[in-house]
Design a protein around this motif. Structure first.
Motif, short mmCIF file in Angstrom:
data_model
loop_
_atom_site.label_atom_id
_atom_site.label_comp_id
_atom_site.label_asym_id
_atom_site.label_seq_id
_atom_site.Cartn_x
_atom_site.Cartn_y
_atom_site.Cartn_z
N ILE A 1 0.84 -1.21 0.00
CA ILE A 1 0.00 0.00 0.00
C ILE A 1 0.88 1.26 0.00
N ASP A 2 2.01 1.20 0.69
CA ASP A 2 2.86 2.38 0.75
C ASP A 2 3.60 2.59 -0.59
N ALA A 3 3.94 1.48 -1.26
CA ALA A 3 4.55 1.60 -2.59
C ALA A 3 3.54 2.22 -3.57
N ARG B 1 1.06 -11.77 2.04
CA ARG B 1 0.56 -11.49 3.38
C ARG B 1 1.58 -10.67 4.18
N LEU B 2 2.85 -11.06 4.08
CA LEU B 2 3.88 -10.32 4.82
C LEU B 2 4.07 -8.91 4.24
N CYS B 3 3.90 -8.79 2.93
CA CYS B 3 4.13 -7.49 2.26
C CYS B 3 2.93 -6.55 2.38
N SER C 1 0.95 3.66 -11.07
CA SER C 1 0.44 2.68 -10.12
C SER C 1 1.50 1.63 -9.79
N LEU C 2 1.16 0.76 -8.88
CA LEU C 2 2.03 -0.35 -8.50
C LEU C 2 1.75 -1.56 -9.39
N LEU D 1 -4.02 -4.14 -0.04
CA LEU D 1 -2.58 -3.88 -0.17
C LEU D 1 -1.93 -3.60 1.19
N GLY D 2 -2.75 -3.33 2.19
CA GLY D 2 -2.18 -3.00 3.50
C GLY D 2 -3.26 -2.45 4.39
N PHE D 3 -2.82 -1.75 5.43
CA PHE D 3 -3.74 -1.23 6.43
C PHE D 3 -4.28 0.13 5.98
#
Lengths: 298, 298
Positions: free
Chosen positions: A210-212, A244-246, A278-279, A294-296
């Motif tokens: 999400i940050d990328a 999941r880790l990313c 975009s990513l 993508l994340g929190f």
């Protein structure tokens, strides 16, 4: 309890900067010179840390989530203002632990506590830190400077936040849970690399993916990341495990783009900047779809 | 609720300083130049404001309690970082009101909001503001510079905090209650006087008497105050009534000492600095004993 006694006993010993005048005044004098930046983060009991987390670890986390923002901009932590809203009835022993944790990381990150506020609350413990930073170069390295052709590098390892949270929720007291409570964050040496080499930089706190995505949008470029090149906290069995880790939060590592191809010490090359906005991900050199989450998201 | 949506809708419009980059980054660039000071105050629902106080007034109070500290040091407010720990379930309308109040006083005190944090809590509303100030002269005017022979001056009127709190507790909605919720504080012109003339200065927030005692101790001098010379918010029938107004908190006026005999605009002369180390009071030119309670002790 007398707030003044607690300030004298536990907070004043941490205040050694000349500009703070041993908290004898209403304000602190800020250090001047160079380019300075500021950030502020708040931790709420039950939201940003678990109610039974030892308070010295919470104090360290408070310093680290802020120091991570400063490092990611190519700067070093300088001066801090601390606010503690302390639940009535919590013990002096616990306050002592909180301040010991804060003191430990003030020293570790060479940060001067110069003031703040200490108040009572009927609610959960709420901690706020305002942290200034001194830029190592001419200014703060923004999220918006990435250019097509740059390489993408990540500092440290990704996933300790997710691994640690799972362990801490399970009541774990081992090293993994410790890494949720007191996150491994970027270093002063990495901050120097950001200042010297990065075209864009940010700290990864809500999940690498999400940050990328946010950095791509801020710079109006594409970020193509080889997901299997990302250095992970633990071995992941498959693509799903890597994702999941990313996409877990609380990692506090630095994501940078740079025009040099050589990988700086403390970083790993994980992709390249493209034309786009975009990513995009590859796995074993093949494009893969972005996961739904993508994340929190706040 | 999405925190990001609320930030976009209510907080971002208030962020116009160049160094804040419209909150697109992780940190804000601080303005440089001159001598800068910093302060931080926290307001907790149920402790520092009443649970049913309109939130626009709470937002204004947050700005004012901090701006008062800056003015009292001979400086003007410059840049602010805001932390909001927002109770889950409180309405968007209330958040809008809070941010309108903050916006109103950011404008009134010419202060730039440059960043902060916005988080959820299961507890009461907790607001923290870190505020920097630009010194008008060569530095911050401390509490410790009073010298025997100086005159003592107080800005504005004393007792609005006590009068207003009584009205607000009684459910009042009139002007008196309004002055508890949105305190009358010192002005930029008074800050200029502090910078130009004061040998020592502090803001009166816990009660004139207790804060005068603190200034005496910080400067290692005696402060002799003619209690019947203190300009009061309302007429007091007798010595007891005057003492009550002079030992109430939440006044946010400036107490200064200065070597000039001429009374500066916006101030009233209330006494003189003597050799000694404590506060002494006179009433109708006769010494009177200090009351047991001088003000609000934290």
């Amino acid at each position: 309890m007398s707030e003044r006694d607690w300030i004298d006993r536990y907070i004043r010993p941490l205040v050694t900067a000349k500009g703070a005048d041993a908290l004898r005044d209403d304000v602190a004098m800020l250090t001047s010179g160079g380019v300075q930046i500021a950030t502020m983060d708040t931790l709420v009991e039950g939201v940003h840390f678990l109610a039974d987390d030892p308070l010295d670890t919470v104090g360290q986390k408070l310093l680290r989530v802020n120091a991570s923002d400063i490092h990611a901009k190519g700067a070093l932590p300088l001066e801090a203002l601390l606010s503690v809203a302390w639940p009535k009835g919590r013990s002096e022993t616990e306050f002592d632990a909180l301040m010991r944790g804060i003191g430990r990381d003030l020293a570790a990150y060479k940060t001067a506590l110069i003031g703040g506020d200490f108040v009572s609350t009927d609610g959960p413990l709420v901690l706020t830190l305002a942290l200034t930073g001194q830029c190592l170069g001419k200014g703060s390295v923004r999220r918006s400077g990435a250019r097509a052709g740059d390489s993408i590098f990540i500092g440290g390892e990704i996933g300790w936040g997710a691994v640690g949270l799972a362990a801490a929720r399970g009541g774990g007291s081992g090293q993994d849970a410790g890494r949720y409570r007191v996150p491994l964050i970027s270093t002063a040496a990495q901050a120097r690399t950001v200042s010297d080499s990065a075209t864009a930089s940010m700290d990864v706190s809500d999940g690498l993916l999400i940050d990328a995505q946010r950095l791509a949008q801020a710079s109006s470029v594409g970020l193509e990341i080889a997901i299997d090149a990302v250095p992970l906290a633990v071995d992941a069995p498959d693509l799903e495990g890597i994702i999941r880790l990313c996409s877990g939060g609380d990692d506090y590592q630095i994501l940078i783009t740079a025009s040099n191809d050589e990988t700086p010490a403390g970083f790993t090359k994980i992709g390249r900047v493209t034309v786009g906005n975009s990513l995009a991900l590859t796995y074993k050199n093949e494009p893969v779809n972005l996961p739904e989450t993508l994340g929190f998201e706040h």
